[in-house]
Design an enzyme around this catalytic site. Structure first.
Site, PDB file in Angstrom:
ATOM      1  N   GLU A 180      46.250  28.459  37.994  1.00  0.00           N
ATOM      2  CA  GLU A 180      46.736  28.089  36.653  1.00  0.00           C
ATOM      3  C   GLU A 180      48.235  28.362  36.546  1.00  0.00           C
ATOM      4  O   GLU A 180      48.878  27.963  35.586  1.00  0.00           O
ATOM      5  CB  GLU A 180      46.021  28.928  35.572  1.00  0.00           C
ATOM      6  CG  GLU A 180      44.575  28.526  35.341  1.00  0.00           C
ATOM      7  CD  GLU A 180      43.824  29.583  34.501  1.00  0.00           C
ATOM      8  OE1 GLU A 180      44.460  30.521  33.972  1.00  0.00           O
ATOM      9  OE2 GLU A 180      42.582  29.459  34.421  1.00  0.00           O
ATOM     10  N   ASP A 208      40.689  45.264  46.038  1.00  0.00           N
ATOM     11  CA  ASP A 208      40.064  46.452  46.620  1.00  0.00           C
ATOM     12  C   ASP A 208      38.600  46.191  46.985  1.00  0.00           C
ATOM     13  O   ASP A 208      37.867  45.573  46.203  1.00  0.00           O
ATOM     14  CB  ASP A 208      40.138  47.581  45.567  1.00  0.00           C
ATOM     15  CG  ASP A 208      39.783  48.939  46.124  1.00  0.00           C
ATOM     16  OD1 ASP A 208      40.523  49.424  46.981  1.00  0.00           O
ATOM     17  OD2 ASP A 208      38.771  49.514  45.686  1.00  0.00           O
TER      18      ASP A 208
HETATM   19  C1  NOJ Z   1      39.948  51.177  49.155  1.00  0.00           C
HETATM   20  C2  NOJ Z   1      41.184  51.918  48.757  1.00  0.00           C
HETATM   21  O1  NOJ Z   1      42.237  51.529  49.602  1.00  0.00           O
HETATM   22  C3  NOJ Z   1      40.844  53.369  48.846  1.00  0.00           C
HETATM   23  O2  NOJ Z   1      41.984  54.175  48.719  1.00  0.00           O
HETATM   24  C4  NOJ Z   1      39.813  53.684  47.809  1.00  0.00           C
HETATM   25  O3  NOJ Z   1      39.390  55.022  47.949  1.00  0.00           O
HETATM   26  C5  NOJ Z   1      38.590  52.780  47.942  1.00  0.00           C
HETATM   27  N1  NOJ Z   1      38.925  51.421  48.183  1.00  0.00           N
HETATM   28  C6  NOJ Z   1      37.754  52.822  46.695  1.00  0.00           C
HETATM   29  O4  NOJ Z   1      38.402  52.149  45.656  1.00  0.00           O
END
Ligand code: NOJ
Ligand code: CA
Length: 559
Positions: A261, A211
């Site tokens: 790993e 993310d």
């Molecule tokens: C990207 C994620 O896909 C989204 O849904 C989220 O709100 C933001 N990152 C923050 O984590």
């Protein structure tokens, strides 16, 4: 803890050509009737995924979370939210998925935690200057009495990226105020995530989706540098204080060591939302994450020049770094592509959503036609394709959710200016009738529109011409066709007709014009409902491809 065995495959490169299906767990299937989708629900619907023919599922966060941002606000990165199940449920899901030949990718959210994470609670208690606060980004304010934020950074969800605590210090949150940003200069933060990767890899997961991968490294030197306007064009040279800094790549090189790993090595894909540039592809270098989402196709509109340009650029850039290509049309963060493509080029999507979809009327037939063609296009491209749950049903955006049911923090934080992302997160319809259209026995956490039943999965299965059958056919055929990353445009002499060649001489044609065009070869698949792919065509009697349709075919001999 019952350990699942590592995945059986010995194919190290499975992900390079995979079709990955994104599951948004709260909205997929609800096994215990509390209105919230859960891991047993996903497990109960694995046959749908197996019949679809996908290679892997990517599970959006299912970790313990106060749900300030749909689960991207995590209190424990190594557990399952009790509303979604248990670690045993997770293990059982991985085991069953592997038995069906489906791999499992989990979401890693390293930029921030929940404000209810034990670390953040400790940081608040420990006070200014403490080691506990060093795990996050705490600063004194500016202005009289420190009453102004330390910098003018803006949250992606609207408003300031700084929140003041009771003792007067401020902390940084690039997303909701309930999502404090971690400080990646802190060694404990780095160790915590290396251990988290191992925790899930040991449980048998096959890969990770990372993310906001581009924002971990920040320039936190004093005084904090200005990053005033998220809408402005970013410098795209590594000089921005918050995004896409060169140092972030060092973090991923250390993660790669962990992935390697394991046998086979775990895969990873970066999510980065900076404007797509040459730098975007660097996250996909083989000694880093290996793959990076390329959102340029998702951002392109239903227009031949836009599609041709983004495909060309993505292929060139990916090839130059040795990473694997990715294609995405929909996700839990953007309006569904069937809806996007049905709107005129240039439509302001935010404004359209804010109007509950009334600003421009949407023709569901146009939506279906274009979305099907786009899918046939995407699945023909080299690399891997990421699908979002519900697109295989042809689902449209639920554009008219009433304001009082919206849950996305974007809605609140923009003072209701933006509607947010709930419209693509409405729980799936499995049956045309019944409680929450088969999602669960007792309603759904977001209301489903009445028309959802018409898109239900069950009646589409086995029905010739349904969108679900198109996805099944296309994915199965792709598996038998796609061998390598060969791609070459073929000039059609018509700017509105795209055509390209793949390995073994098969080709894809997309007709974005308003008239039918001949298909110069033997049809393998078309996006047109009711067409009969695979029928014998002679050397001269070629099929026609309707307006706004796409086909795969073997070119005739003289071609
Ligand atoms: C990207 C994620 O896909 C989204 O849904 C989220 O709100 C933001 N990152 C923050 O984590
Ligand atoms: Ca449930």
């Amino acid at each position: 803890m019952s350990m699942t065995p590592p995945s059986a495959t010995t194919d190290r490169d499975w992900w390079r050509t995979a079709v990955v299906y994104q599951v948004y767990p709260r909205s997929f299937a609800d096994a215990n009737g509390d209105g919230i989708g859960d891991l047993p629900g996903v497990r109960s619907r694995l046959s749908h995924l197996a019949e679809l023919g996908i290679d892997a599922i990517w599970l959006s966060p299912f970790y313990p979370s106060p749900l300030a941002d749909g689960g991207y606000d995590i209190t424990d990165h190594r557990d399952v939210d009790p509303r979604l199940g248990t670690l045993d449920d997770f293990d059982a899901l991985v085991t069953d998925a592997h038995e069906r030949g489906i791999k499992v990718i989990v979401d890693i959210v390293p930029n921030h935690t929940s404000d209810q994470h034990p670390w953040f609670l400790e940081a608040l208690r420990a006070g200014p200057g403490s080691a506990e606060r060093r795990r996050y980004i705490f600063r004194d304010g500016t202005g009289p009495g420190g009453s102004e934020p330390p910098a003018d950074w803006q949250s992606h969800f609207g408003g300031s990226a700084w929140e003041r605590t009771d003792d007067g210090q401020w902390y940084c949150h690039l997303f909701a105020r309930e999502q404090p940003d971690l400080n990646w200069d802190d060694e404990q933060v780095r160790e915590y995530f290396l251990d988290t990767l191992r925790f899930w890899a040991d449980r048998g997961v096959d890969g990770f989706r990372i993310d906001v991968a581009h924002s971990l490294a920040k320039d936190l030197s004093h005084p904090l540098r200005s990053q005033p306007d998220l809408d402005r064009v970013l410098p795209l040279d590594g000089s921005d204080p918050l995004y896409d800094r060169d140092e972030v790549h060092e973090i991923y090189r250390s993660w790669r060591k962990v992935f390697d790993e394991y046998d086979p090595p775990r895969m990873a894909v970066a999510e980065t939302w900076t404007p797509t540039s040459s730098r975007t592809y660097l996250y996909g270098r083989p000694d880093e994450l290996g793959q990076v989402f390329d959102f340029s196709l998702l951002k392109a509109e239903w227009h031949p020049d836009q599609l041709r340009t983004v495909i060309s650029r993505s292929i060139e850039e990916h090839t130059s770094i040795g990473g694997a290509m990715t294609w995405v049309l929909s996700s839990h963060d953007v309006p569904r592509h069937a809806t996007r493509y049905a709107l005129p080029v240039g439509t302001d999507l935010d404004a359209w959503l804010s109007s509950d979809g009334t600003l421009v009327p949407l023709d569901p037939e146009v939506a279906a036609r274009r979305a099907r063609a786009a899918t046939v296009l995407m699945l023909a491209l080299p690399g891997s394709a990421y699908l979002y749950q519900g697109e295989e049903l042809g689902l449209l955006e639920a554009a008219d959710l009433p304001a009082d049911v919206l849950q996305d923090p974007v809605h609140e934080r923009t003072g209701h200016q933006l509607k947010g992302r709930d419209g693509c997160r409405v729980p799936l319809p499995w049956t045309p009738e019944g409680s929450s259209f088969g999602f669960g026995d007792n309603g759904s956490w977001l209301p489903q529109p009445a028309w959802f039943g018409a898109y239900a999965a069950a009646p589409q299965g086995g029905r010739a011409g349904s969108t679900l059958e198109l996805y099944r056919q296309a994915i199965a055929l792709r598996r038998s066709l796609v061998q390598d990353e060969h791609f070459a445009w073929i000039d059609t002499g018509d700017a509105e007709v795209l055509r390209f060649e793949r390995s073994e001489g098969w080709q894809c044609m997309v007709n974005l014009s308003a008239r039918p065009v001949p298909v110069p070869g033997q049809l393998l698949l078309t996006s047109e409902p009711g067409s009969e792919p695979g029928s014998e065509t002679g050397r001269t009697a070629y099929a026609e491809l309707s307006s706004e349709a796409a086909a795969w075919f073997r070119p005739a001999r003289e071609e």
